[in-house]
Scaffold this motif. Structure first.
Motif, short mmCIF file in Angstrom:
data_model
loop_
_atom_site.label_atom_id
_atom_site.label_comp_id
_atom_site.label_asym_id
_atom_site.label_seq_id
_atom_site.Cartn_x
_atom_site.Cartn_y
_atom_site.Cartn_z
N MET A 26 -2.83 16.88 -2.41
CA MET A 26 -3.69 18.26 -2.15
C MET A 26 -2.79 19.16 -3.06
O MET A 26 -3.33 20.38 -3.14
CB MET A 26 -3.26 18.46 -0.61
N ASN A 27 -1.50 18.81 -3.25
CA ASN A 27 -0.80 19.65 -3.97
C ASN A 27 -0.60 19.63 -5.44
O ASN A 27 -0.06 20.18 -6.14
CB ASN A 27 0.68 19.85 -3.44
N THR A 28 -1.31 18.41 -5.99
CA THR A 28 -1.19 18.30 -7.50
C THR A 28 -2.70 18.25 -7.93
O THR A 28 -3.42 18.01 -7.57
CB THR A 28 -0.75 16.80 -7.59
N HIS A 29 -2.35 18.74 -9.22
CA HIS A 29 -3.92 18.88 -9.86
C HIS A 29 -3.75 18.38 -11.23
O HIS A 29 -3.18 18.59 -12.26
CB HIS A 29 -4.18 20.40 -10.08
N GLY A 30 -4.66 17.12 -11.10
CA GLY A 30 -5.04 16.46 -12.21
C GLY A 30 -3.93 15.91 -13.10
O GLY A 30 -3.15 16.27 -13.74
N GLY A 31 -4.01 14.54 -13.24
CA GLY A 31 -3.15 13.88 -14.15
C GLY A 31 -1.69 13.70 -13.73
O GLY A 31 -0.97 13.22 -14.49
N LYS A 32 -1.38 14.12 -12.61
CA LYS A 32 0.01 14.17 -12.11
C LYS A 32 0.07 12.81 -10.90
O LYS A 32 -0.70 12.84 -10.11
CB LYS A 32 0.59 15.33 -11.52
N PHE A 33 0.90 12.06 -11.24
CA PHE A 33 1.30 11.00 -10.16
C PHE A 33 2.58 10.81 -10.04
O PHE A 33 3.38 10.84 -10.71
CB PHE A 33 0.38 9.90 -10.54
N ILE A 34 2.84 9.67 -9.01
CA ILE A 34 4.20 9.41 -8.59
C ILE A 34 4.32 7.88 -8.33
O ILE A 34 3.31 7.65 -7.41
CB ILE A 34 4.86 10.29 -7.26
N THR A 35 5.07 7.03 -8.97
CA THR A 35 5.35 5.64 -8.42
C THR A 35 6.53 5.73 -7.67
O THR A 35 7.34 6.41 -7.74
CB THR A 35 5.69 4.90 -9.71
#
Lengths: 119, 581
Positions: B441-450
């Motif tokens: 909900m709080n990230t927009h496009g292309g951001k991710f976390i392993t």
């Protein structure tokens, strides 16, 4: 440093810019702004009075070159008057008298605009 | 014009003293003037008037054998300024007819104009020019008396003409000097200004003004070169310059050139034609340390005439002066930008360090140690240990995509979510799903976390975990066997959870080591861009399994340093080691 002032007054549909002091690379942008302002307000009949101008550099002359085309395209002109011999010499040296109308006296230049109007 | 009255030849021959007076008057008139054209016109008209001739001209000798028409009367086909080569000028008055017999080529010119007599103008044996006159209206031949009179008249004016020529030359020299002075003034004026202003657009505008003013042009363009990259930064041309075809080829000019000269060179003809069609007359390269850093393109001079070599030399100096300022302005801007980036990185580093646990809790029956070494650009690595109770702990490690402030901020978000969800004691798969949804909900496009996290119950030594796409932690058993903790699901932040996360479980027995790390460890590169590798990490960790948690980390760090041989760290290095004792 160098001191330069522009006084703008208007009469009979002609805009007179009185220049005072030193017109060089440092102060050229001031004159540029003054011309730009006149163009923005669609004032194309311009007389520049050099009576109190003590020095002009090539960059100063360049400002006249940068605006003359736009002004003439709009059926106006930039006419130059009351130059001291020292300032005239610079204009003459760089071949400006064939590109600009230069008059001894401001009234004469304003008169030329009025003559043009009648035709 | 007032012409002196000249006695007739016969009167001169009689040498009457009263007849000489008009000659004096003539001499006075020409000698009291410094105006060359006036003097020459007076001499010509006087001779013509005295002899009753309707056609005539005066030429002055310029450099070497070049004679130039200064004044002419009754000769429409001749223009002022016309030039003629005369190899060996006459020293005495001579009829054209006689000269024709001597077969001197230049005499044809005068014969074709119907000129009959040529009179040299000289002063102190130096030939200054000549006068030619046509036939007399009376059709009479010129007598020797006539010729004598004409020559005396011309001789009388010789000194005045010479004086006026010298004064003209001095005026010319003065004007050239004035012009040079003006050019120097322009350069001085600009350099003074350039030292103050350090803004590319301002520098370009001033250069433009100086160009317009000093050489008088309307059409121009300025192009800057940065490496192979060419960019037009100012243009007042009627049309667009084709950078790839025209400019690239013309960038290596060593000096200012006229387009018309380039058109003659086979190699440069094609690009030059394109510029010529845009109305460009001259090209001025801007050089800095022997490299072309830009190009000034100029249209024709409004007051007419081609650019002279002196003009080009001046323009070249102006261009070189400008490029120093433009380059300085560019470097200044780059430095500011770099400073801004460094400030931003400093902020990112502070955020990241603030999020990492200052001190890890003491866990009964276990040792725990962690380390985070941020890279220059600051990645988004994160680890955490949360104590639920004396026998219940959560350990977590994650790696946020991207670098710098955005990564640091996202990491702060992850921490907030983790710290909110962990105390709820939800089963790990459900908690991980919630975390994912919140982050999505709080990230927009292309951001991710392993992300990897686990729940340790110290009494049962059970370790439940979920691995959301993170490098699988290694559970190194006391006997040296290695298990990888892979169970879990999709990385966080890509999409809302559809399938539930899977949970893994293991027991951590005394002597076992759980080694959690980020890819900055396994992918640490040496100078040849070779990764440290997961295998090497496993080998080193396995070898150190009997040491304390802190020592295991130190051993791996030492191995990393050996591998990378001091090449710059490209990503954050983070490790969290849990050992059962």
């Amino acid at each position: 440093m160098s001191d330069f002032k522009i006084h703008h007054r208007e009469g009979e549909g002609v805009n007179v810019l009185e220049l005072k002091g030193y017109l060089d690379a440092h102060t050229a942008p001031d004159l540029e702004n003054a011309f730009q302002q006149l163009l923005n307000e669609k004032r194309y009949r311009i007389v520049v009075n050099f009576k109190d101008l003590s020095y002009i550099s090539s960059a100063g002359l360049g400002v006249f070159m940068a605006y003359i085309e736009d002004v003439r395209k709009n059926k106006g002109d930039i006419k130059l008057t009351n130059m001291t011999p020292k300032v005239y010499n610079v204009f003459d040296l760089l071949g400006f008298p064939i590109l600009y109308e230069i008059y001894k006296d401001e009234k004469e230049a304003i008169g030329k605009f009025k003559d043009g109007k009648k035709q | 014009m007032r012409l002196p009255v000249i006695p007739t030849p016969n009167q001169v021959v009689r040498k009457s003293s009263s007849d000489i007076l008009p000659l004096f008057e003539f001499s006075n008139v020409v000698n009291s003037s410094l105006d060359l054209n006036f003097i020459l016109s007076t001499v010509l008209l006087t001779v013509m008037g005295k002899m009753l001739v309707s056609k005539g001209l005066v030429m002055l000798r310029k450099e070497k054998g070049d004679f130039e028409v200064i004044a002419k009367k009754g000769l429409e086909q001749v223009s002022i300024g016309q030039r003629l080569q005369i190899e060996r000028p006459l020293r005495t008055i001579a009829p054209v007819e006689k000269l024709m017999r001597k077969k001197m080529a230049w005499v044809d010119y005068f014969a074709s104009l119907g000129q009959e007599l040529i009179i040299p103008i000289s002063s102190q044996r130096k030939v200054l020019g000549l006068i030619a006159i046509g036939s007399r209206l009376s059709q009479k031949q010129y007598t020797s008396g006539d010729k004598q009179l004409i020559q005396s008249l011309v001789n009388l004016s010789g000194a005045a003409i010479e004086k006026a020529v010298i004064i003209d030359q001095l005026k010319e020299v003065n004007r050239t000097l004035d012009h040079k002075y003006q050019e120097l003034n322009t350069l001085f004026d600009l350099s003074k200004e350039f030292n103050i202003g350090l803004d590319v657009s301002k520098v370009v505008r001033l250069i433009t003004f100086a160009l317009l003013g000093q050489v008088g042009v309307h059409r121009y363009a300025i192009c800057l070169r940065n490496g192979e990259d060419l960019q037009i930064i100012a243009s007042k041309l009627e049309g667009e310059v084709n950078i790839s075809t025209s400019l690239k080829a013309l960038c290596d000019l060593r000096k200012a050139e006229l387009i018309q000269d380039l058109l003659k060179q086979r190699k440069l003809r094609e690009p030059a034609v394109a510029l010529h069609q845009l109305g460009i007359s001259a090209l001025i390269p801007m050089h800095l340390q022997n490299q072309t850093k830009g190009l000034i393109m100029l249209g024709p001079r409004l007051r007419g005439g081609e650019y002279s070599p002196v003009d080009l030399e001046f323009l070249y100096s102006l261009g070189n002066l400008a490029i120093i300022s433009i380059e300085n302005a560019r470097l200044f801007r780059d430095a500011l930008e770099k400073q801004r980036l460094e400030d931003e990185l400093k902020i990112a580093r502070e955020i990241q360090q603030g999020l990492l646990p200052e001190k890890l809790p003491t866990i009964r029956g276990f040792e725990i140690a962690g380390i985070n070494i941020p890279s220059f650009q600051v990645g988004g690595d994160y680890y955490d240990v949360i104590e639920h109770s004396e026998s219940d702990y959560v350990v977590a490690i994650g790696d946020v995509s991207g670098k710098g402030t955005p990564a640091a901020l996202l990491m702060a978000g992850v921490q907030a979510v983790l710290r909110t969800i962990a105390p709820l004691h939800l089963p790990l798969p459900i908690a991980t799903g919630r975390m994912n949804d919140l982050i999505c909900m709080n990230t927009h496009g292309g951001k991710f976390i392993t992300f990897f996290w686990g729940n340790l119950e110290t009494e049962s030594r059970q370790f439940h975990y979920v691995n959301a796409g993170h490098n699988p932690p290694m559970l190194i058993r006391k006997d040296g066997s290695v298990e990888k903790l892979e169970k879990g699901g999709l990385i966080l932040g890509i999409m809302k959870s559809i399938a539930p996360y899977e949970e893994g479980m293991c027991h951590i027995e005394p002597g076992d080591v759980l080694m959690m790390y980020t890819d900055g460890v396994s992918e640490a590169m040496n100078r040849d861009n070779v990764d440290f590798s997961e295998e090497a990490l496993e080998r080193v960790a396995k070898g150190a399994r009997n040491s304390s948690a802190r020592e295991i980390i130190a051993t791996i760090r030492a191995a990393l340093e050996v591998h990378t041989e001091g090449s710059p760290q490209s990503d954050d290095i983070t490790m969290l080691v849990l050992k059962s004792v």
